[in-house]
Write a protein that holds these residues in place. Sequence first.
Motif, PDB file in Angstrom:
ATOM      1  N   GLU A  53      20.707   2.188  -3.393  1.00 30.87           N
ATOM      2  CA  GLU A  53      20.056   3.514  -2.527  1.00 30.87           C
ATOM      3  C   GLU A  53      18.520   2.993  -2.223  1.00 30.87           C
ATOM      4  N   TYR A  54      17.935   2.479  -3.255  1.00 31.63           N
ATOM      5  CA  TYR A  54      16.383   1.997  -3.295  1.00 31.63           C
ATOM      6  C   TYR A  54      16.123   1.008  -2.629  1.00 31.63           C
ATOM      7  N   PHE A  55      17.018   0.018  -2.411  1.00 30.51           N
ATOM      8  CA  PHE A  55      16.814  -1.026  -1.409  1.00 30.51           C
ATOM      9  C   PHE A  55      17.296  -0.898  -0.046  1.00 30.51           C
ATOM     10  N   VAL A  56      18.358  -0.023   0.253  1.00 28.70           N
ATOM     11  CA  VAL A  56      18.401   0.361   1.536  1.00 28.70           C
ATOM     12  C   VAL A  56      17.455   1.321   2.012  1.00 28.70           C
ATOM     13  N   LYS A  57      17.000   2.206   1.326  1.00 25.82           N
ATOM     14  CA  LYS A  57      15.768   3.101   1.680  1.00 25.82           C
ATOM     15  C   LYS A  57      14.535   2.420   1.763  1.00 25.82           C
ATOM     16  N   ASN A  58      14.439   1.356   1.403  1.00 21.92           N
ATOM     17  CA  ASN A  58      13.072   0.582   1.216  1.00 21.92           C
ATOM     18  C   ASN A  58      13.355  -0.899   2.043  1.00 21.92           C
ATOM     19  N   LYS A  59      14.555  -0.932   2.820  1.00 21.76           N
ATOM     20  CA  LYS A  59      14.600  -2.472   3.271  1.00 21.76           C
ATOM     21  C   LYS A  59      13.376  -2.788   4.012  1.00 21.76           C
ATOM     22  N   HIS A  60      12.536  -2.011   4.901  1.00 18.49           N
ATOM     23  CA  HIS A  60      11.433  -2.355   5.470  1.00 18.49           C
ATOM     24  C   HIS A  60      10.378  -3.158   4.879  1.00 18.49           C
ATOM     25  N   LEU A  61      10.347  -2.767   3.500  1.00 13.00           N
ATOM     26  CA  LEU A  61       9.389  -3.602   2.501  1.00 13.00           C
ATOM     27  C   LEU A  61       9.785  -4.832   2.358  1.00 13.00           C
ATOM     28  N   LEU A  62      11.273  -5.088   2.398  1.00 10.31           N
ATOM     29  CA  LEU A  62      11.784  -6.649   1.970  1.00 10.31           C
ATOM     30  C   LEU A  62      11.613  -7.363   3.242  1.00 10.31           C
ATOM     31  N   ARG A  63      11.680  -6.751   4.596  1.00  7.97           N
ATOM     32  CA  ARG A  63      11.704  -7.477   5.825  1.00  7.97           C
ATOM     33  C   ARG A  63      10.093  -7.762   5.892  1.00  7.97           C
ATOM     34  N   GLY A  64       9.299  -6.988   5.649  1.00 10.54           N
ATOM     35  CA  GLY A  64       7.925  -7.276   5.444  1.00 10.54           C
ATOM     36  C   GLY A  64       7.354  -8.289   4.560  1.00 10.54           C
ATOM     37  N   ALA A  65       7.965  -8.398   3.313  1.00  9.59           N
ATOM     38  CA  ALA A  65       7.735  -9.263   2.405  1.00  9.59           C
ATOM     39  C   ALA A  65       8.091 -10.764   2.700  1.00  9.59           C
ATOM     40  N   GLY A  66       9.379 -10.898   3.459  1.00  9.39           N
ATOM     41  CA  GLY A  66       9.649 -12.019   3.676  1.00  9.39           C
ATOM     42  C   GLY A  66       8.977 -12.721   4.975  1.00  9.39           C
ATOM     43  N   ALA A  67       8.263 -11.732   5.719  1.00  2.00           N
ATOM     44  CA  ALA A  67       7.515 -12.294   6.684  1.00  2.00           C
ATOM     45  C   ALA A  67       6.204 -12.869   6.446  1.00  2.00           C
ATOM     46  N   SER A  68       5.785 -12.477   5.090  1.00  4.12           N
ATOM     47  CA  SER A  68       4.568 -13.124   4.944  1.00  4.12           C
ATOM     48  C   SER A  68       4.621 -14.326   4.091  1.00  4.12           C
ATOM     49  N   GLY A 119       0.935  -1.316  -0.210  1.00  5.65           N
ATOM     50  CA  GLY A 119      -0.016   0.176   0.065  1.00  5.65           C
ATOM     51  C   GLY A 119       0.865   1.388  -0.088  1.00  5.65           C
ATOM     52  N   SER A 120       1.984   1.187  -0.416  1.00  5.70           N
ATOM     53  CA  SER A 120       3.081   2.388  -0.273  1.00  5.70           C
ATOM     54  C   SER A 120       3.595   2.564  -1.859  1.00  5.70           C
ATOM     55  N   VAL A 121       4.336   3.631  -2.247  1.00  9.19           N
ATOM     56  CA  VAL A 121       5.001   3.989  -3.459  1.00  9.19           C
ATOM     57  C   VAL A 121       6.269   4.216  -3.143  1.00  9.19           C
ATOM     58  N   VAL A 122       7.152   3.560  -3.989  1.00 11.17           N
ATOM     59  CA  VAL A 122       8.500   3.944  -4.088  1.00 11.17           C
ATOM     60  C   VAL A 122       8.893   5.073  -5.241  1.00 11.17           C
ATOM     61  N   ALA A 123       9.336   6.267  -4.713  1.00 18.37           N
ATOM     62  CA  ALA A 123       9.158   7.185  -5.554  1.00 18.37           C
ATOM     63  C   ALA A 123      10.516   7.269  -5.907  1.00 18.37           C
ATOM     64  N   ALA A 124      10.719   7.897  -7.387  1.00 16.73           N
ATOM     65  CA  ALA A 124      11.872   7.973  -8.060  1.00 16.73           C
ATOM     66  C   ALA A 124      12.916   9.026  -7.188  1.00 16.73           C
ATOM     67  N   GLY A 125      14.065   8.691  -6.876  1.00 20.11           N
ATOM     68  CA  GLY A 125      14.875   9.504  -6.274  1.00 20.11           C
ATOM     69  C   GLY A 125      16.051  10.113  -6.937  1.00 20.11           C
ATOM     70  N   ASN A 126      16.590  11.121  -6.372  1.00 18.22           N
ATOM     71  CA  ASN A 126      17.437  12.094  -7.263  1.00 18.22           C
ATOM     72  C   ASN A 126      18.406  11.150  -7.915  1.00 18.22           C
TER      73      ASN A 126
END
Length: 196
Positions: free
Chosen positions: A181-196, A126-133
């Motif tokens: 950088e994308y993966f470091v900033k959004n590592k919480h998504l990977l933890r959540g995906a691994g838990a489900s 339910g979130s969006v990964v926005a394009a970074g600089n």
Amino acid sequence: MNLPNRITLARICLIPVMMIFLLVDFQFYPEPIVWEGFILPYNQLIAALIFILAASTDGIDGYLARKHNMVTNLGKLLDPLADKLLVTAVLISLVEMGKVESWIVVVIISREFAVTGLRQIALLDGSVVAAGNSGKLKTVIQIVAIVALLINNFPFVFLGVPFDQLAIWAAALITIYSGAEYFVKNKHLLRGAGAS
């Protein structure tokens, strides 16, 4: 279908046209441009112009969609898809032409698949990964490198500077950095995906 989505579709339609000019050996091409040892076949020049036109529409469709409140789900799907198809098609063509190392192209394409996967996980969350600089810088450097390769390093060839090769190496490096950088900033998504 609104105007921004039509522009995006036009970008996708330009991809096979560009590839035809790059990869099909037509007999009707005039002699290549030759100037003090520099050689540029017309098909590459035409393909470079098509690529520049297609790449320039990327910002236009997004700008129009946001300015005129025409953002659609179709546009959200098509716009990044068109960008990835354009860059992937030209890079694979450049490998076939012997202008770029295949491992560099694999690195660039792998990053695109990985970030797309991360965005899919974000959507499920339910979130969006926005394009970074760094992602935007990556796109600019990739475009510059591709154009330099398509036009045979003009005008830097006269200075003895391998700008096209330096640019594609820079594109590979910033691609790796921005992907990490994308993966470091959004590592919480990977933890959540691994838990489900």
